[in-house]
Design an enzyme around this catalytic site. Sequence first.
Site, PDB file in Angstrom:
ATOM      1  N   LYS A  75      -5.724  -3.408  -2.358  1.00 37.51           N
ATOM      2  CA  LYS A  75      -5.571  -4.021  -3.682  1.00 37.51           C
ATOM      3  C   LYS A  75      -6.867  -4.600  -4.242  1.00 37.51           C
ATOM      4  O   LYS A  75      -6.933  -4.936  -5.422  1.00 37.51           O
ATOM      5  CB  LYS A  75      -4.508  -5.114  -3.624  1.00 37.51           C
ATOM      6  N   SER A 126       3.293  -2.049   6.159  1.00 37.02           N
ATOM      7  CA  SER A 126       3.338  -0.948   5.196  1.00 37.02           C
ATOM      8  C   SER A 126       2.451   0.201   5.659  1.00 37.02           C
ATOM      9  O   SER A 126       2.748   1.380   5.402  1.00 37.02           O
ATOM     10  CB  SER A 126       2.924  -1.422   3.798  1.00 37.02           C
TER      11      SER A 126
END
Length: 349
Positions: free
Chosen positions: A93, A310
């Site tokens: 991110k 994830s």
Amino acid sequence: MIEFELSRRRKSFRKAGRDSAKVAAGFAFRHMVAELEAIKSKSWVEADARPGELESQIGNTPLLRLRHVAREIPASVEVLAKAEYLNPGGSVKDRAALAMILDGERSGGLYPGNTILDATSGNTGIAYAMLGPRRGYPVTLCLPKNASVERKRILRIYGARLIETDPLQGSDGAQSMAREMAALDQEKYFYPDQYNNDANWGAHYEGTGPEIWEQTNGRVTHFLSGLGTCGTFVGVTRRLKELNPMVRAISMEPDSPIHGLEGLKHLPSSRMPGIFDPTLADDTVEIATEEAQEMTRRLAREEGLFVGVSSGANVVAALALARKLSPGSVVVTILCDGGERYTSEEFWG
């Protein structure tokens, strides 16, 4: 100095626009503001490109071949993982957060005196919290109350103000809160709205996708990524399919609305991110939380990769795909963030 002058002239232009007797002056102010925006944009781009700047260290992450967890896969099929957890802020991110901040600065939507406000499950927020103060902006974040203790601690260490939302509403509830706050005080907040901001997927179209292409020497045949904001999947897929329309793109999501895969969305039961393009996926797979957790442990113990759950989910899906592929196939997936953000989770054993 450029920041101050731009702010001063923008205020003058607004005042001119309210006074019909100063319309002509308003056009002149608009021209001056445009000139200053161009100068400001150029200076920021050059500053970010300098090797000594933190921002210049975002991206160009390694592409690693998985061997031990992929030992049942024929040697003629490669499973590669992009080590995005090695970005300065510890996750994929960093790319999107920087892109959205720069886009806001260049467009004039983000300027001195603003506070960056957005909804996050944690990682984009950490990237905002790392980059915001460095560029002169306080950061306020709305995130579900059940975000990991470690993520919230990191955010507070960076100095971000946290507003915790209903955990049962997940990231959708955090988005609603951020949107409401931004609407109530538009002068104070710069609201990037990562779920609906084209700069999000653009960061991967311009960065992650070309890196994967170059690191595989154009041999990548399959790209697989989980869906959260969907920026990584959308941006990488668009670029790779432009470079080679035969590349197959597989999206991954949790197998249930109630799951333990932080940062990922079960799209059938969630608010669809505005940047998601459902026509891009050639296939979609679902992964159970328990499978992802088991693989996350294995990645640490067998591959030396201490990553988050994830990432484990991505690898589970990538290996399942690789088992069905023909020799010469090259599967690329993403290691989204580091495992240090989840050490309080019991699944580590």
